[in-house]
Write a protein that holds these residues in place. Structure first.
Motif, short mmCIF file in Angstrom:
data_model
loop_
_atom_site.label_atom_id
_atom_site.label_comp_id
_atom_site.label_asym_id
_atom_site.label_seq_id
_atom_site.Cartn_x
_atom_site.Cartn_y
_atom_site.Cartn_z
N GLN A 1 7.29 18.33 -4.63
CA GLN A 1 6.39 17.18 -4.66
C GLN A 1 5.86 16.81 -3.28
O GLN A 1 4.69 16.45 -3.12
CB GLN A 1 7.09 15.98 -5.30
CG GLN A 1 7.26 16.06 -6.81
CD GLN A 1 8.41 16.97 -7.23
OE1 GLN A 1 9.16 17.45 -6.40
NE2 GLN A 1 8.56 17.17 -8.53
N ILE A 2 6.73 16.91 -2.27
CA ILE A 2 6.31 16.58 -0.90
C ILE A 2 5.23 17.55 -0.43
O ILE A 2 4.22 17.14 0.16
CB ILE A 2 7.52 16.59 0.05
CG1 ILE A 2 8.46 15.43 -0.27
CG2 ILE A 2 7.05 16.51 1.51
CD1 ILE A 2 9.74 15.45 0.53
N ILE A 3 5.44 18.83 -0.67
CA ILE A 3 4.47 19.84 -0.24
C ILE A 3 3.13 19.62 -0.94
O ILE A 3 2.06 19.71 -0.32
CB ILE A 3 5.01 21.25 -0.51
CG1 ILE A 3 6.17 21.56 0.45
CG2 ILE A 3 3.90 22.29 -0.36
CD1 ILE A 3 6.82 22.89 0.19
N LEU A 4 3.18 19.33 -2.24
CA LEU A 4 1.94 19.08 -2.97
C LEU A 4 1.21 17.86 -2.42
O LEU A 4 -0.01 17.87 -2.26
CB LEU A 4 2.24 18.89 -4.46
CG LEU A 4 2.59 20.15 -5.26
CD1 LEU A 4 2.94 19.79 -6.68
CD2 LEU A 4 1.43 21.14 -5.23
N PHE A 5 1.95 16.80 -2.14
CA PHE A 5 1.34 15.58 -1.60
C PHE A 5 0.67 15.86 -0.26
O PHE A 5 -0.49 15.47 -0.03
CB PHE A 5 2.39 14.49 -1.45
CG PHE A 5 1.89 13.27 -0.74
CD1 PHE A 5 1.05 12.37 -1.38
CD2 PHE A 5 2.24 13.02 0.58
CE1 PHE A 5 0.57 11.24 -0.72
CE2 PHE A 5 1.76 11.90 1.25
CZ PHE A 5 0.93 11.00 0.59
N MET A 6 1.37 16.54 0.63
CA MET A 6 0.81 16.83 1.95
C MET A 6 -0.38 17.78 1.84
O MET A 6 -1.40 17.60 2.52
CB MET A 6 1.89 17.44 2.84
CG MET A 6 3.10 16.54 3.07
SD MET A 6 2.68 15.04 3.98
CE MET A 6 2.51 15.69 5.63
N ALA B 1 -3.97 11.70 -3.31
CA ALA B 1 -2.97 12.78 -3.38
C ALA B 1 -1.65 12.31 -3.99
O ALA B 1 -0.87 13.14 -4.46
CB ALA B 1 -2.71 13.33 -1.99
N SER B 2 -1.39 11.01 -3.98
CA SER B 2 -0.11 10.51 -4.51
C SER B 2 0.02 10.73 -6.02
O SER B 2 1.12 10.68 -6.57
CB SER B 2 0.04 9.02 -4.20
OG SER B 2 -0.98 8.26 -4.84
N ILE B 3 -1.10 11.01 -6.69
CA ILE B 3 -1.06 11.25 -8.13
C ILE B 3 -0.47 12.63 -8.44
O ILE B 3 0.24 12.80 -9.43
CB ILE B 3 -2.48 11.14 -8.73
CG1 ILE B 3 -3.06 9.75 -8.45
CG2 ILE B 3 -2.47 11.43 -10.23
CD1 ILE B 3 -4.50 9.58 -8.90
N ARG B 4 -0.72 13.60 -7.59
CA ARG B 4 -0.29 14.97 -7.87
C ARG B 4 1.23 15.12 -7.98
O ARG B 4 1.71 15.75 -8.93
CB ARG B 4 -0.87 15.90 -6.80
CG ARG B 4 -0.27 17.28 -6.70
CD ARG B 4 -0.10 17.96 -8.03
NE ARG B 4 -1.33 18.27 -8.71
CZ ARG B 4 -1.39 18.62 -9.98
NH1 ARG B 4 -0.29 18.68 -10.71
NH2 ARG B 4 -2.54 18.90 -10.54
#
Length: 385
Positions: free
Chosen positions: A136-141, A194-197
């Motif tokens: 999730q962190i990688i996707l957000f960034m 991006a917080s939705i992803r």
């Protein structure tokens, strides 16, 4: 003959089963990448089975990453020097360099580790990337800084449009304070979008080998599809339209202004500096369009084909993926090219770059003893006035 017939039937059965599994995984859009239903290629194939697109992705992407990290870091240092940071344009370009560095780390590098390094069947190159939390962190960034990178170019284009086409509003928009506010607002918007992803994603075990994959939640399949399609449009086609329209207006205004200046023979250092930064902007915009458009077009075409094709046509998937992977590698170049554009089109950037590596010399010390923006003398920062 019966044994041969049985062997052929078993082979075809396994082949069709593999095709169905691969297509199911492809249409499940579970890679958390640029768009829903983005390309998913199998990196566990033997070297003899790998496509040209996969080889280009495997061997070119590390070069793009290394060049991009080096170039953007140097660019960031240049735009943060004493002279350059006084320019409103430097705020956008410094932020753009930072966004590109983060996109290279959390998007380009991660995608190369996951898909560019060949592994054995049922194996994962970096298991820690496919764990809940890290996923999730990688996707957000990744989503945050790709969105920010695209829209910083739009913001810079808008700033130059106001500076060139609406000179009376230049002091209100093209100043250091306004540029910092706009960049801060762009960062906040990027983080919110991006917080939705991460909320739509999780680690699941897919395929016949139960390989862990950072993918979308089953209960949010349609929502994830809608979100990623909107996101894809927002970082490709929408910036493309805005940048194209504004650049057309800017170029037309510059041509008309150049004719007037030639008639009255007015050529000042200030006008040269403004023109230089405008040329930098136009060059960045054109490269943004050139590197983004092929991948976006190929992806949408590929997705439409995958959505409407019959199962017996699945054998063409690998051919389509080859082109998709190749154009995606071109798309990655968007994050490493700006340093060369600055160096080619920006005389003041080259001068500051030179001084950056000789900053201890007396030449650099004297170079920094230039008038402030309110001084009547014409200096690099006077173009924002």
């Amino acid at each position: 003959m019966d044994d041969e017939d049985n062997f052929i039937r078993e082979f075809l059965s396994d082949f069709i089963k593999d095709i169905k599994i691969n297509q199911s995984e492809y249409l499940s859009c579970g890679n958390g990448s640029n768009l829903t239903c983005d390309d998913q290629w199998n990196t566990s194939q033997d070297s003899s089975q790998r496509s040209i697109g996969s080889d280009v992705f495997t061997y070119v992407t590390p070069v793009i990453f290394a060049v991009g990290i080096t170039g953007n870091t140097i660019s960031l240092l240049v735009f943060l020097t004493k002279n350059m940071r006084k320019l409103s344009a430097s705020v956008y370009l410094a932020a753009l360099s930072t966004a590109d560095i983060m996109a290279l780390i959390f998007y380009v590098l991660v995608e190369w580790i996951r898909k560019g390094i060949p592994t054995g069947s049922g194996q994962v190159t970096a298991p820690f990337l496919e764990s809940n939390g890290v996923c999730q962190i990688i996707l957000f960034m990744s989503y945050s800084f790709r969105f920010l990178s695209a829209w910083l170019v739009v913001c810079f284009t808008l700033e130059r449009y106001v500076g060139v086409c609406h000179p009376l509003k230049r002091k209100d928009v093209c100043n250091l304070r306004s540029s910092k506010r706009i960049v801060f607002f762009a960062v906040i918007v990027s983080f919110v979008i991006a917080s939705i992803r991460p909320w739509l994603s999780e680690v699941r075990y897919v395929g016949p080998n139960n390989v862990p994959s950072c993918t979308r939640r089953l209960e949010h399949t349609h929502l994830s599809f809608i979100y990623d399609c909107i996101f894809g449009v927002c970082i490709t086609f929408l910036p493309f339209l805005i940048i194209t329209v504004l650049n057309t207006l800017i170029i037309r205004k510059l041509i008309n202004r150049n004719k007037r200046h030639r008639q009255v023979k007015i050529i000042t250092e200030e006008s040269i500096i403004r023109l230089e930064f405008t040329i930098i902007l136009i060059t960045i915009s054109l490269c943004f369009i050139a590197f983004n458009t092929p991948y976006a077009i190929v992806w949408f075409k590929h997705f439409l084909q995958m959505s409407s094709m019959r199962m017996e046509e699945s054998i063409f998937v690998l051919k389509n993926q080859n082109l998709l992977i190749f154009t995606r590698t071109i798309f990655f170049m968007n994050y490493c090219i700006n340093f060369f554009l600055y160096s080619i089109t920006g005389a003041y950037f080259r001068e500051e770059l030179k001084m950056l590596f000789t900053y201890r010399s007396k030449v650099y010390q004297n170079y920094h003893k230039c008038p402030l923006p309110h001084s009547p003398a014409t200096t690099p920062q006077s173009w924002i006035a």
